[in-house]
Design an enzyme around this catalytic site. Structure first.
Site, PDB file in Angstrom:
ATOM      1  N   LYS A  94      -2.485 -11.326 -10.686  1.00  0.00           N
ATOM      2  CA  LYS A  94      -2.032 -11.159 -12.078  1.00  0.00           C
ATOM      3  C   LYS A  94      -1.276 -12.420 -12.488  1.00  0.00           C
ATOM      4  O   LYS A  94      -0.425 -12.918 -11.741  1.00  0.00           O
ATOM      5  CB  LYS A  94      -1.099  -9.956 -12.183  1.00  0.00           C
ATOM      6  CG  LYS A  94      -0.418  -9.907 -13.540  1.00  0.00           C
ATOM      7  CD  LYS A  94      -0.068  -8.533 -13.982  1.00  0.00           C
ATOM      8  CE  LYS A  94       1.041  -7.891 -13.192  1.00  0.00           C
ATOM      9  NZ  LYS A  94       1.144  -6.480 -13.533  1.00  0.00           N
ATOM     10  N   ASP A 119      11.857  -8.687  -0.655  1.00  0.00           N
ATOM     11  CA  ASP A 119      11.631  -9.658  -1.734  1.00  0.00           C
ATOM     12  C   ASP A 119      10.711 -10.768  -1.218  1.00  0.00           C
ATOM     13  O   ASP A 119      11.082 -11.503  -0.293  1.00  0.00           O
ATOM     14  CB  ASP A 119      13.001 -10.225  -2.154  1.00  0.00           C
ATOM     15  CG  ASP A 119      12.898 -11.165  -3.332  1.00  0.00           C
ATOM     16  OD1 ASP A 119      11.792 -11.683  -3.609  1.00  0.00           O
ATOM     17  OD2 ASP A 119      13.941 -11.400  -3.970  1.00  0.00           O
TER      18      ASP A 119
HETATM   19  C1  LIG Z   1       2.852  -3.904 -11.942  1.00  0.00           C
HETATM   20  S1  LIG Z   1       3.767  -3.452 -10.546  1.00  0.00           S
HETATM   21  C2  LIG Z   1       2.527  -3.232  -9.330  1.00  0.00           C
HETATM   22  C3  LIG Z   1       1.715  -1.986  -9.467  1.00  0.00           C
HETATM   23  C4  LIG Z   1       0.827  -1.735  -8.279  1.00  0.00           C
HETATM   24  N1  LIG Z   1      -0.227  -2.757  -8.162  1.00  0.00           N
HETATM   25  C5  LIG Z   1       0.161  -0.393  -8.342  1.00  0.00           C
HETATM   26  O1  LIG Z   1      -1.066  -0.351  -8.443  1.00  0.00           O
HETATM   27  O2  LIG Z   1       0.840   0.633  -8.246  1.00  0.00           O
HETATM   28  C6  LIG Z   1       4.500  -4.975 -10.062  1.00  0.00           C
HETATM   29  C7  LIG Z   1       5.249  -4.902  -8.757  1.00  0.00           C
HETATM   30  O3  LIG Z   1       5.722  -6.203  -8.406  1.00  0.00           O
HETATM   31  C8  LIG Z   1       6.860  -6.007  -7.614  1.00  0.00           C
HETATM   32  N2  LIG Z   1       7.662  -7.226  -7.464  1.00  0.00           N
HETATM   33  C9  LIG Z   1       8.256  -7.934  -8.440  1.00  0.00           C
HETATM   34  N3  LIG Z   1       8.960  -8.960  -7.931  1.00  0.00           N
HETATM   35  C10 LIG Z   1       8.790  -8.889  -6.577  1.00  0.00           C
HETATM   36  C11 LIG Z   1       9.284  -9.666  -5.500  1.00  0.00           C
HETATM   37  N4  LIG Z   1      10.085 -10.712  -5.695  1.00  0.00           N
HETATM   38  N5  LIG Z   1       8.911  -9.331  -4.246  1.00  0.00           N
HETATM   39  C12 LIG Z   1       8.101  -8.266  -4.046  1.00  0.00           C
HETATM   40  N6  LIG Z   1       7.606  -7.486  -5.026  1.00  0.00           N
HETATM   41  C13 LIG Z   1       7.952  -7.794  -6.290  1.00  0.00           C
HETATM   42  C14 LIG Z   1       7.614  -4.926  -8.379  1.00  0.00           C
HETATM   43  O4  LIG Z   1       8.575  -4.298  -7.585  1.00  0.00           O
HETATM   44  C15 LIG Z   1       6.486  -4.011  -8.813  1.00  0.00           C
HETATM   45  O5  LIG Z   1       6.325  -2.920  -7.948  1.00  0.00           O
END
Ligand SMILES: C[S@@+](CC[C@H](N)C(=O)[O-])C[C@H]1O[C@@H](n2cnc3c(N)ncnc32)[C@H](O)[C@@H]1O
Length: 207
Positions: A161, A96
């Site tokens: 993003k 995380d």
């Molecule tokens: C839209 S997806 C990313 C897709 C990726 N860029 C791809 O091309 O496959 C957003 C990602 O943010 C991650 N995410 C959300 N909160 C997070 C956190 N607190 N720490 C790390 N990753 C996190 C999610 O697990 C998810 O995999």
């Protein structure tokens, strides 16, 4: 269990989605790859030999695109709270990003490598409570900017993003202060009704 109308609509959109079909055809792990490819086509943010940090990398679409462009001489450090199947020569840190020890592990993996580019596609799981979701999304953006300020070399770039809403204007201002040039991008592959956009900061001014 019966599927809700929303999940039925999501499934239909997902399977009808041309970018999902393209990703299957082109061997990308996610449709998100095309967002980075479109930005790359326009802005040329990736180049061979670069050192790149990819935050929120799972399942790995952006990392695949990045590692193909930076090539053997490049370095890619990727991180996500979820597991990610390995990609050759990509260092992956699972955890995380809001936790200090995960942030520290990423810094450790970067070491003294001057970073050319930080990309973040992180987005929290949306609860549907708009103000809470926006606050959590903005917090991830803040942390990504903090990491970038520590590791980017002067002249480096930043792509993130971000969602329109509370905190957006102040964040945009902060990015403008840190980078020579700031632009907004909404790739065609980003679904119209999604509030997501991408903020691109070019030319880190350094500390
Ligand atoms: C839209 S997806 C990313 C897709 C990726 N860029 C791809 O091309 O496959 C957003 C990602 O943010 C991650 N995410 C959300 N909160 C997070 C956190 N607190 N720490 C790390 N990753 C996190 C999610 O697990 C998810 O995999």
């Amino acid at each position: 269990m019966a599927r809700s109308k929303t999940s039925q609509r999501w499934l239909k959109e997902h399977f009808d989605d041309p970018y999902v079909k393209m990703a299957q055809r082109d061997g990308y792990r996610s449709r998100a790859s095309y967002k980075l490819l479109e930005i790359q086509e326009k802005d040329r943010i990736l180049r061979p030999g670069m050192t790149v940090v990819d935050l929120g990398a799972a399942p790995g679409g952006w990392s695949q695109v990045t590692s193909r462009v930076i090539g053997d001489k490049g370095t890619l450090i990727a991180s996500d709270i979820l597991e990610m199947d390995s990609i050759p020569d990509v260092t992956f840190i699972q955890g995380d990003f809001t936790e200090d020890d995960v942030f520290a592990q990423i810094l450790d993996a970067i070491g003294n490598n001057p970073v050319d580019l930080v990309i973040s596609d992180m987005a929290p799981n949306m609860s549907g409570v708009r103000t809470a979701d926006q606050a959590r999304a903005m917090y991830l953006c803040e942390l990504a900017l903090d990491l970038s300020a520590r590791v980017l070399k002067p002249g480096g770039d930043f792509l993130i993003k971000i969602f329109q809403g509370e905190g957006f204007d102040a964040y945009h201002k902060q990015v403008r202060e840190m980078f020579e040039k700031v632009q907004m991008r909404k790739p065609l592959s980003s679904r119209d009704r999604s509030r997501e956009q991408y903020l691109l900061g070019r030319g880190y001014r350094g500390n």
